[in-house]
Design an enzyme around this catalytic site. Structure first.
Site, PDB file in Angstrom:
ATOM      1  N   LYS A 280       5.470  -1.452   2.489  1.00  0.00           N
ATOM      2  CA  LYS A 280       4.752  -1.685   3.651  1.00  0.00           C
ATOM      3  C   LYS A 280       4.488  -2.901   3.948  1.00  0.00           C
ATOM      4  O   LYS A 280       4.714  -3.394   5.353  1.00  0.00           O
ATOM      5  CB  LYS A 280       3.267  -0.941   3.588  1.00  0.00           C
ATOM      6  CG  LYS A 280       2.379  -1.013   4.799  1.00  0.00           C
ATOM      7  CD  LYS A 280       0.925  -0.491   4.601  1.00  0.00           C
ATOM      8  CE  LYS A 280       0.245  -0.552   5.708  1.00  0.00           C
ATOM      9  NZ  LYS A 280      -1.178   0.094   5.662  1.00  0.00           N
ATOM     10  N   GLN A 281       4.382  -4.007   2.960  1.00  0.00           N
ATOM     11  CA  GLN A 281       4.108  -5.373   3.500  1.00  0.00           C
ATOM     12  C   GLN A 281       4.616  -5.925   2.175  1.00  0.00           C
ATOM     13  O   GLN A 281       4.458  -5.682   0.818  1.00  0.00           O
ATOM     14  CB  GLN A 281       2.502  -5.645   3.658  1.00  0.00           C
ATOM     15  CG  GLN A 281       1.480  -5.328   2.630  1.00  0.00           C
ATOM     16  CD  GLN A 281       0.295  -4.792   3.303  1.00  0.00           C
ATOM     17  OE1 GLN A 281       0.057  -3.863   4.030  1.00  0.00           O
ATOM     18  NE2 GLN A 281      -0.728  -5.485   2.893  1.00  0.00           N
TER      19      GLN A 281
ATOM     20  N   GLU B  86       0.857  -1.309   0.057  1.00  0.00           N
ATOM     21  CA  GLU B  86      -0.044   0.116  -0.198  1.00  0.00           C
ATOM     22  C   GLU B  86       0.869   1.559  -0.089  1.00  0.00           C
ATOM     23  O   GLU B  86       0.431   2.272   0.055  1.00  0.00           O
ATOM     24  CB  GLU B  86      -1.091  -0.097   1.295  1.00  0.00           C
ATOM     25  CG  GLU B  86      -1.995  -1.171   1.085  1.00  0.00           C
ATOM     26  CD  GLU B  86      -2.726  -1.412   2.454  1.00  0.00           C
ATOM     27  OE1 GLU B  86      -1.944  -1.145   3.409  1.00  0.00           O
ATOM     28  OE2 GLU B  86      -3.790  -1.826   2.407  1.00  0.00           O
TER      29      GLU B  86
END
Length: 355
Positions: free
Chosen positions: A163-164, A59
């Site tokens: 972010k991930q 994101e």
């Protein structure tokens, strides 16, 4: 999200052989999601299929072009739709699917663009990602994480900061494509590149990183990530369990153990395993239900044992070698040591949160 649901449907039918569900539910779901992807993408003048303007799992990257995870999941969705329509022609006809539409899905799937940077030898999270400026981690303090609470998204979107798990998630979820197009060194090179960029400002990341860390032989790192996923709420690692449980992280703990240290992957109508344990584990055992069989897997430091508890004989693969399990008793195989590679670094202040 559409491709994730389609992926789950394919996994369910592959694991259960539930043809009634496939006919009554999966055909329509796969057809309509395939139509979505075909409408969102386009072929360029070379015939390459692109999907533009998406946000993948990360994101901190928005309005990206040819996100690898998205493109590979769409590819899987398109092929699954074409295949299920072949198996259920009456349902396909009811939905208005003809040979031309099915062929268009296959063509898009087989020509989808997967961005790769030849100069540094890694797959890109999305086209151009590796050419962005890197985030200034040296000037980011520990109290400035999560980044989205302290920096504008305008800055995050333009930098190499994740972010991930995104490309790393693709290497697990779409592993069959990477297996067909990459060797182990390529997988390890990809993982090493993205580790120092991934800040894990989401509880969804650690379990995915655990799986690929184990796959690439970084067993201590995989252990730390698995522990972070397991302890997210038990130890309130992010100090927000009061707002609700991190259910995906809890489920991801099982994934980190079974897919990570167990090395479990579906291979068509069978299963394959590449198990390895971290030093802090003396034993890992789990059971799987697969196509009417119940299989028990027990992994020790130097061997893995497979026992068919019920169902007809099943041929599986252990570190690439075929073996058949049946009701005659357990079958054991040696567990090879992983190839030694330098352990990749994490961003400053973002080592696994288990210490």
């Amino acid at each position: 999200m559409a491709a994730d649901i389609a992926h789950a449907v394919v996994r369910y039918t592959a694991a259960t052989g539930d043809t009634d569900f496939e006919r009554d539910t999966a055909v329509e779901l796969l057809v309509e999601t395939a139509r979505l992807w075909r409408s969102l993408g386009h072929h360029d003048h070379h015939g390459v299929f692109h999907i533009d303007g998406v946000t993948g799992p990360d994101e901190y990257s928005a309005i990206a072009y040819d996100n690898t995870y998205t493109n590979l999941m769409a590819r899987s969705n398109l092929l699954a739709a074409a295949e299920v329509c072949e198996r259920h022609p009456d349902e396909a006809a009811r939905l208005g699917v003809d040979d031309e539409e099915s062929a268009a899905w296959r063509d898009a799937a087989e020509s989808v663009h997967i961005p790769y940077n030849d100069e540094i030898g890694v797959h890109e999270q999305h086209s151009g990602f590796t050419r962005h400026q890197r985030w200034d981690f040296a000037r980011t303090t520990a109290d400035q994480y999560p980044l989205m609470l302290h920096f504008p998204y305008f800055d995050l979107y333009r930098k190499q900061v994740i972010k991930q798990s995104d490309l790393v998630l693709a290497m697990y979820t779409c592993g069959s494509w990477f297996d067909a197009h990459c060797d182990e060194d390529q997988i390890a090179r990809n993982f090493a590149y993205y580790e120092p960029l991934t800040v894990r400002d989401s509880s969804l990341s650690a379990c995915c990183q655990a799986v690929v860390a184990a796959q690439t032989g970084h067993l201590r790192l995989a252990y730390d990530y698995a522990a972070e996923a397991a302890l997210m709420d038990l130890a309130d690692l992010e100090h927000n369990t009061r707002d609700g449980l991190h259910i995906a992280s809890l489920a991801g703990t099982w994934m980190a153990l079974v897919a990570g240290f167990g090395g479990t992957r579906r291979d068509g109508d069978s299963l394959r395993f590449s198990p390895r344990l971290p030093e802090k584990f003396s034993r890992l055992a789990f059971r799987l239900q697969f196509r009417g069989r119940c299989l028990r897997v027990e992994i020790g430091a130097d061997k893995a044992t497979y026992t068919l508890l019920s169902g007809s004989p099943l041929t599986i693969h252990h570190h690439g070698s075929a073996l058949t399990v049946n009701g005659d008793g357990p079958v054991s195989r040696a567990v090879p040591a992983p190839e030694r590679r330098p352990t990749p670094e994490q961003p400053p202040h973002r080592r696994p949160n288990v210490h």
